[in-house]
Every structure is written in C-alpha cells, then in structure tokens.
Write a protein that holds these residues in place. Structure first.
Motif, PDB file in Angstrom:
ATOM      1  N   MET A  36       1.724 -37.893-114.100  1.00  0.00           N
ATOM      2  CA  MET A  36       2.707 -38.109-114.920  1.00  0.00           C
ATOM      3  C   MET A  36       2.325 -39.517-115.919  1.00  0.00           C
ATOM      4  O   MET A  36       2.601 -39.396-117.214  1.00  0.00           O
ATOM      5  CB  MET A  36       4.050 -38.601-114.162  1.00  0.00           C
ATOM      6  N   ASP A  37       1.660 -40.274-115.300  1.00  0.00           N
ATOM      7  CA  ASP A  37       1.144 -41.514-115.985  1.00  0.00           C
ATOM      8  C   ASP A  37       0.395 -41.009-117.105  1.00  0.00           C
ATOM      9  O   ASP A  37       0.322 -41.481-118.247  1.00  0.00           O
ATOM     10  CB  ASP A  37       0.816 -42.568-115.208  1.00  0.00           C
ATOM     11  N   LEU A  38      -0.655 -40.442-116.852  1.00  0.00           N
ATOM     12  CA  LEU A  38      -1.800 -39.637-117.750  1.00  0.00           C
ATOM     13  C   LEU A  38      -1.227 -39.053-118.679  1.00  0.00           C
ATOM     14  O   LEU A  38      -1.435 -38.949-119.847  1.00  0.00           O
ATOM     15  CB  LEU A  38      -2.571 -39.071-116.921  1.00  0.00           C
ATOM     16  N   ALA A  39      -0.128 -38.092-118.565  1.00  0.00           N
ATOM     17  CA  ALA A  39       0.390 -37.351-119.458  1.00  0.00           C
ATOM     18  C   ALA A  39       1.406 -38.200-120.439  1.00  0.00           C
ATOM     19  O   ALA A  39       1.346 -38.046-121.544  1.00  0.00           O
ATOM     20  CB  ALA A  39       1.277 -36.410-118.806  1.00  0.00           C
ATOM     21  N   ALA A  40       2.107 -39.128-119.928  1.00  0.00           N
ATOM     22  CA  ALA A  40       2.964 -39.945-120.770  1.00  0.00           C
ATOM     23  C   ALA A  40       2.041 -40.959-121.501  1.00  0.00           C
ATOM     24  O   ALA A  40       2.502 -41.200-122.725  1.00  0.00           O
ATOM     25  CB  ALA A  40       3.765 -41.099-119.892  1.00  0.00           C
ATOM     26  N   SER A  41       0.857 -41.419-121.350  1.00  0.00           N
ATOM     27  CA  SER A  41      -0.082 -42.144-122.033  1.00  0.00           C
ATOM     28  C   SER A  41      -0.517 -41.284-123.177  1.00  0.00           C
ATOM     29  O   SER A  41      -0.837 -41.809-124.368  1.00  0.00           O
ATOM     30  CB  SER A  41      -1.026 -42.777-120.880  1.00  0.00           C
ATOM     31  N   PHE A  42      -0.843 -39.884-122.735  1.00  0.00           N
ATOM     32  CA  PHE A  42      -1.484 -38.987-123.733  1.00  0.00           C
ATOM     33  C   PHE A  42      -0.307 -39.026-124.905  1.00  0.00           C
ATOM     34  O   PHE A  42      -0.706 -38.998-126.251  1.00  0.00           O
ATOM     35  CB  PHE A  42      -1.909 -38.048-123.366  1.00  0.00           C
ATOM     36  N   ALA A  43       1.080 -38.759-124.587  1.00  0.00           N
ATOM     37  CA  ALA A  43       2.068 -38.211-125.472  1.00  0.00           C
ATOM     38  C   ALA A  43       2.315 -39.721-126.314  1.00  0.00           C
ATOM     39  O   ALA A  43       2.702 -39.475-127.657  1.00  0.00           O
ATOM     40  CB  ALA A  43       3.384 -37.862-124.655  1.00  0.00           C
ATOM     41  N   GLU A  44       2.132 -40.734-125.798  1.00  0.00           N
ATOM     42  CA  GLU A  44       2.325 -41.669-126.623  1.00  0.00           C
ATOM     43  C   GLU A  44       1.100 -42.336-127.559  1.00  0.00           C
ATOM     44  O   GLU A  44       1.375 -42.768-128.692  1.00  0.00           O
ATOM     45  CB  GLU A  44       2.404 -43.318-125.847  1.00  0.00           C
TER      46      GLU A  44
END
Length: 100
Positions: free
Chosen positions: A11-19
């Motif tokens: 989840m953290d990796l995906a949120a980081s990518f989205a940002e």
C-alpha cells in the motif's frame, strides 16, 4: 497483524507511486525513494517475524502493482477534493488488491 503490516508495504509503495505521477521534483523523488526503502525494511522485519513464529508466509513480495488502482483513485480524489477531509477512496482499510 504481521500479515497486515507486510501488506501495508504494498500500500505504501502504491501510494508513493501515485503521488509521484506528474511530480518532477528531485528532492521529493529522493524522499519517496527513502520512504519506499523504509516500507520494504518494515516488510522484511514482518516477514522475518512471520517465519520465526511459523506463521503462514505471503506468496509474493511487496509490489506497487498490488494496490495501484486504489492508490491512483485516492490521489485523483484528493485532487478533486475541496475540503480538508480525506476522501473515502483514501481509507486503506477499503483498498482491495488487484484482481479482487
């Protein structure tokens, strides 16, 4: 509990990518990479604890792709939001892995 922490890395990796989409700031990119390294370190600790306690182990490594759709939906809704309250799509307990 440990599996939830392990899954949180994806989840953290995906949120980081989205940002990072549309952001060309080198300092923020460096910070995101450090945050990603921390998320993977946390996943490693959770994995070690699961192994040591003979818990069922995950079948895959943490991945940006697992929660990519949910993270992008959250980021899009944040751009559209006018208030200070976090959009419903950003509540991680509602995020579903890809394919579910």
């Amino acid at each position: 509990m440990l599996m939830r922490q392990y899954d949180g890395a994806s989840m953290d990796l995906a949120a980081s990518f989205a940002e990072s989409v549309g952001d060309n700031s080198a300092p923020r990119a460096t910070l995101r990479e450090m945050e990603n390294a921390n998320a993977l370190s946390t996943a490693k600790i959770a994995l070690d604890l699961m192994r040591d306690n003979r818990c069922p182990l995950p079948k895959s490594a943490p991945s940006t792709a697992t929660y990519m759709s949910a993270a992008l939906a959250c980021r899009t809704d944040r751009f559209k939001a006018t208030g200070t309250e976090s959009p419903e799509s950003c509540k991680r307990e509602n995020w579903k892995p890809a394919g579910q």
